[in-house]
Scaffold this motif. Structure first.
Motif, PDB file in Angstrom:
ATOM      1  N   HIS A  51      -5.633   4.661  -5.491  1.00 54.34           N
ATOM      2  CA  HIS A  51      -4.178   4.737  -5.608  1.00 54.34           C
ATOM      3  C   HIS A  51      -3.581   3.335  -5.487  1.00 54.34           C
ATOM      4  CE1 HIS A  51      -5.223   8.786  -3.893  1.00 54.34           C
ATOM      5  NE2 HIS A  51      -4.420   9.160  -4.871  1.00 54.34           N
ATOM      6  N   ARG A  52      -2.498   3.120  -6.173  1.00 57.85           N
ATOM      7  CA  ARG A  52      -1.786   1.855  -6.056  1.00 57.85           C
ATOM      8  C   ARG A  52      -0.996   1.825  -4.745  1.00 57.85           C
ATOM      9  NH1 ARG A  52       0.923  -1.254 -10.555  1.00 57.85           N
ATOM     10  NH2 ARG A  52       2.293  -2.777  -9.558  1.00 57.85           N
ATOM     11  N   ARG A 107      -5.055   0.056  -3.531  1.00 59.65           N
ATOM     12  CA  ARG A 107      -5.306  -1.246  -4.135  1.00 59.65           C
ATOM     13  C   ARG A 107      -3.959  -1.878  -4.473  1.00 59.65           C
ATOM     14  NH1 ARG A 107      -9.402   0.596  -2.593  1.00 59.65           N
ATOM     15  NH2 ARG A 107     -11.476   0.531  -3.539  1.00 59.65           N
ATOM     16  N   SER A 108      -3.926  -3.198  -4.488  1.00 61.38           N
ATOM     17  CA  SER A 108      -2.692  -3.916  -4.802  1.00 61.38           C
ATOM     18  C   SER A 108      -2.354  -3.793  -6.280  1.00 61.38           C
ATOM     19  CB  SER A 108      -2.845  -5.390  -4.426  1.00 61.38           C
ATOM     20  OG  SER A 108      -3.776  -6.025  -5.305  1.00 61.38           O
ATOM     21  N   GLY A 109      -1.127  -4.160  -6.612  1.00 64.08           N
ATOM     22  CA  GLY A 109      -0.692  -4.090  -8.007  1.00 64.08           C
ATOM     23  C   GLY A 109      -1.507  -4.979  -8.913  1.00 64.08           C
ATOM     24  N   MET A 118      -4.886  -3.335  -9.452  1.00 60.66           N
ATOM     25  CA  MET A 118      -4.759  -2.150 -10.307  1.00 60.66           C
ATOM     26  C   MET A 118      -4.605  -2.547 -11.776  1.00 60.66           C
ATOM     27  SD  MET A 118      -4.993   0.792  -8.655  1.00 60.66           S
ATOM     28  CE  MET A 118      -3.970   2.102  -9.337  1.00 60.66           C
ATOM     29  N   GLU A 167       0.655   4.284 -12.945  1.00 57.06           N
ATOM     30  CA  GLU A 167       0.900   3.190 -12.014  1.00 57.06           C
ATOM     31  C   GLU A 167       0.483   3.548 -10.595  1.00 57.06           C
ATOM     32  OE1 GLU A 167       5.118   5.077 -12.421  1.00 57.06           O
ATOM     33  OE2 GLU A 167       3.260   4.974 -13.550  1.00 57.06           O
ATOM     34  N   TYR A 168       0.052   4.780 -10.396  1.00 55.07           N
ATOM     35  CA  TYR A 168      -0.318   5.219  -9.056  1.00 55.07           C
ATOM     36  C   TYR A 168      -1.797   5.544  -8.901  1.00 55.07           C
ATOM     37  CZ  TYR A 168       4.619   5.702  -7.762  1.00 55.07           C
ATOM     38  OH  TYR A 168       5.934   5.466  -7.473  1.00 55.07           O
TER      39      TYR A 168
END
Length: 570
Positions: free
Chosen positions: A347-348, A364-366, A369, A407-408
Motif C-alpha cells: 500500500h502507498r 511504501r513511499s510515493g 510506488m 495510487e494506493y
C-alpha cells in the motif's frame, strides 16, 4: 560436522559471482547436515561432475554451463541421505539484496536501500550497453539485471539517502531512462495473517472453512471424472510458481518430498526453513501438503492418483524485495510456469481503508510506488507479448481498503487479463445455511475489496505442524485465499491446457457462488467484495438471484466447466 543421522537440507541457493554472466553460472548453496567430504549434487536427475562442485564449510559452490544444462530441480545426496530439491534456473534475471549496513530509514520511517537502485531502460536502447554507459558516467556499477524487462541494477557511490536521492534525480532525467526503482523494505511480512489459537470449547475457526468453496467436492470430482471410462481425459502436467521464501521439509506435510521427484506425482521444489508455521510453508501447503499427516492439506496433492502431475516451485530470487519478486517471476515464466501465485502486495503511504482511517501495514513511499508501478507495467507488457498463456493470481490484501486504486495498492490494481485478484471470506457463524446460499460465507473485515477483486475464497487455514496428527495454528488472510485459486487454475489447465487467462477468469466467474447482499451494481457502505456478477455470467438471465452480488469460489463447478470447455476453445 553433522552426524550421518542428521537431516540433510538445502537452506539457500543463490547466484554468486558475476550475476550478468549467462554462459557459465555460479551458484552458492548453504546445506545443513553435511558430513565430511564433498556430497553428490544432482541437477535434473543427473549427478554433476566433481570438477564443478566445490565445498567451503557448509557452503557448496556449483558451476553450470547454459550449453550443457537446463533449468530444473537440484538436490544433494550425502551417503544415503537426500536433501530437499530446490529449483535452479538457467534464466538470467537476478538482483542483489542490500546488507544490514546498506539500508537506512527514510522520512516516512521506512527502511530504504542506500546504494542499490534499478533502472528501467527505454525499449529502443540496448539495455546492457546503456546501463554500463550510465554506470560509468555516475561512478556506479551494474550488479544485476532483469534483461527481458530491460531493467538493470546499479550500485551507486552513495553513503546516505541524501546522496542516493541526488543521484536518482540525475539518473531519472536521462533520456534513456524510463523509470528508477528504489527498494524499500522487503515484503517478507507480506499478507501474513496472525495465528489464532482455538478457543476452549469452540471448534477450530477454520475446521470447515474450505467447505465454502467445495474443496472436497472438487477433489472427488477430479478423481472420478478424469479416469472415467466414458470420455476419459488425459491430464497434462502443469508447473506452478509460488513467490515465497522457503518451506519446512521437517514437517509431516512435506517430509516425503525429499530427494528426486518427477511428474506424474506432485513435486515441491523449495529451500528449507525451520518454520513449520512460516508463510511459505503455509501457502505451499494449501497446494501440496500431504493428506492426513499434519496441519495442512494440499489440493493438488489430493489429485495425485489421477492427475498428470504438478510441479510446485517456491522461489524468491533474493531478498531484494519487490524487484526480486519480479526477477523470480520472469525466470519462472521462462522456465515454463503457467500459474504464478503472488501472495503479496503493498500500500502507498497515506492509503485509507473503508472506514477512512490510514492503512498501517505494508507501506511504501510515493517515490518507491512510482518505480514499482513502472516495473510491474513492464512485467505485464512483457507477459502479454511473450507469454500470453500465463496467469498471475494475486492477493487482494488485508488492509480493509480498496484493492483497485492504483495510487494506493499494488499489484492488485493493474487491469490486465493475465492478473486475477482474490479476496478473502470466512464462514458465517449461523448454522443450517446451504452452501450455495450467499449468506453461507461472509466478508473478512480485513480483506481489501472493490470492483478489481475477481473472486473471494476461504481465508483461514491450519499451518503445518512438527509432528503428525497435530492441529496447527490458524492463519488467516488473503495470502491463503490466493493459493486456493492458484491450485484450482492449475487443475483446470491440466484438464484443458488450451485455456487462456481470460477464459479461466470467465469460467471462475460463471461457476462462482454468490456472497453478500445484492446491491444492483451500486457499492453500498463499501461492502462490494468483488466485481458484481453480471447477467452474461448467468446465462443472460436478468432475474437470476446471483446477479449484482459478489463472487465466491466454487471449485467443483469450475472443474466441471473446464471439462466442458474441451474442444470448444479456439
Amino acid at each position: 560436522m553433522a552426524n550421518a543421522e542428521d537431516p540433510l537440507r538445502v537452506e539457500s541457493l543463490n547466484r554468486c559471482g558475476d550475476l550478468l554472466e549467462s554462459q557459465r553460472q555460479e551458484w552458492c548453496l548453504k546445506v545443513r547436515g553435511l558430513t565430511a567430504g564433498v556430497p553428490a549434487v544432482y541437477l535434473n536427475g543427473e549427478s554433476l561432475s566433481e570438477r564443478v562442485v566445490r565445498r567451503d564449510g557448509d557452503q557448496l559452490r556449483v558451476q553450470v554451463k547454459s550449453t550443457e544444462h537446463k533449468s530444473g530441480p537440484l538436490y544433494v545426496r550425502d551417503d544415503q541421505r537426500q536433501s530437499n530439491a530446490v529449483w535452479l534456473t538457467m534464466g538470467n534475471s537476478h538482483v542483489v539484496a542490500a546488507g544490514p549496513n546498506e539500508v537506512a530509514k527514510n522520512m516516512d520511517g521506512l527502511t530504504s536501500y542506500v546504494d542499490l537502485i534499478s533502472l528501467v531502460i527505454e525499449e529502443d536502447h540496448d539495455g546492457r550497453k546503456e546501463a554500463e554507459r550510465l554506470a560509468a558516467k555516475y561512478g556506479a556499477k551494474v550488479v544485476g539485471s532483469i534483461a527481458p524487462l530491460n531493467l538493470y541494477q546499479l550500485r551507486l557511490p552513495a553513503r546516505d539517502l541524501v546522496q542516493r536521492d541526488a543521484l536518482v534525480l540525475r539518473l531519472g532525467s536521462e533520456i534513456s531512462v524510463d523509470a528508477v526503482v528504489i527498494e524499500e523494505s522487503a515484503p517478507e511480512r507480506a499478507e501474513e495473517g496472525a495465528s489464532r489459537p482455538a478457543e476452549p470449547g469452540k471448534p477450530e475457526p477454520d475446521s470447515d472453512e474450505w467447505a465454502a468453496n467445495r474443496f472436497l467436492d472438487a477433489v472427488n470430482y477430479y478423481q472420478r471424472r478424469i479416469p472415467a471410462k466414458q470420455a476419459a481425459i488425459d491430464p497434462q502436467p502443469i508447473r506452478v510458481g509460488l513467490i515465497e521464501r522457503d518451506v519446512d521439509f521437517d514437517t509431516p506435510d512435506f517430509a516425503d518430498y525429499l530427494g528426486p521427484c518427477s511428474v506424474p506425482r506432485t513435486c515441491v521444489y523449495a529451500r528449507d526453513s525451520e518454520k513449520p508455521q512460516g508463510h511459505g510453508t503455509t501457502v505451499a501447503g494449501i497446494l501440496a501438503a500431504s493428506w492426513d499427516q499434519g496441519g495442512n492439506t494440499g489440493f493438488l496433492r489430493g489429485l495425485d492418483k489421477t492427475s498428470g502431475g504438478f510441479e510446485v516451485i517456491v522461489e524468491r530470487n533474493s531478498d531484494a524485495g519487490i524487484t526480486a519478486n519480479i526477477a523470480a517471476s520472469v525466470n519462472l515464466v521462462e522456465d515454463g510456469v503457467r500459474v504464478l501465485n503472488w501472495s503479496w502486495g503493498i500500500h502507498r503511504v497515506g492509503a485509507r481503508n473503508v472506514e477512512g482511517d490510514e492503512v498501517d501495514s505494508l507501506l511504501r513511499s510515493g517515490i518507491a510506488m512510482g518505480g514499482y508501478e513502472e516495473l510491474l507495467e513492464e512485467f505485464f507488457l512483457w507477459l502479454r507479448k511473450e507469454h500470453p498463456d500465463v496467469v498471475v493470481v494475486n492477493s487482494a490484501g488485508n488492509g480493509s481498503s480498496f484493492s483497485g486504486t492504483d495510487e494506493y495498492r499494488l499489484p492488485s490494481s493493474f487491469i490486465t487479463e493475465q492478473l486475477l485478484v482474490v479476496g478473502g471470506h470466512q464462514r458465517n457463524e449461523r448454522t443450517g445455511i446451504a452452501v450455495d446460499n450467499p449468506a453461507y460465507a461472509v466478508k473478512r473485515n480485513s480483506s481489501n475489496i472493490d470492483m478489481r477483486v475477481d473472486i473471494t475464497a476461504s481465508a483461514c487455514v491450519h499451518a503445518s505442524t512438527t509432528k503428525a496428527d497435530q492441529t496447527g495454528a490458524v492463519h488467516c488472510g488473503t495470502s491463503y485465499a490466493t493459493p486456493m485459486v492458484t491450485g484450482l487454475l492449475a487443475a483446470m489447465l491440466s484438464i484443458n491446457p488450451e485455456l487462456k487467462p481470460e477464459q479461466l477468469r470467465m469460467l471462475l466467474r460463471r461457476s462462482a457462488m454468490a456472497i453478500g447482499d445484492n446491491y444492483d451494481f451500486e457499492p453500498m457502505d463499501a461492502e462490494d467484495l468483488t466485481a458484481p456478477i453480471l447477467p452474461s455470467e448467468r446465462n443472460y438471465q436478468l432475474n437470476d438471484k446471483d446477479v449484482g452480488r459478489s463472487a465466491r469460489l466454487d471449485m467443483q463447478r469450475a472443474l466441471d466447466l473446464a471439462v466442458k470447455s474441451r474442444g470448444r476453445v479456439r
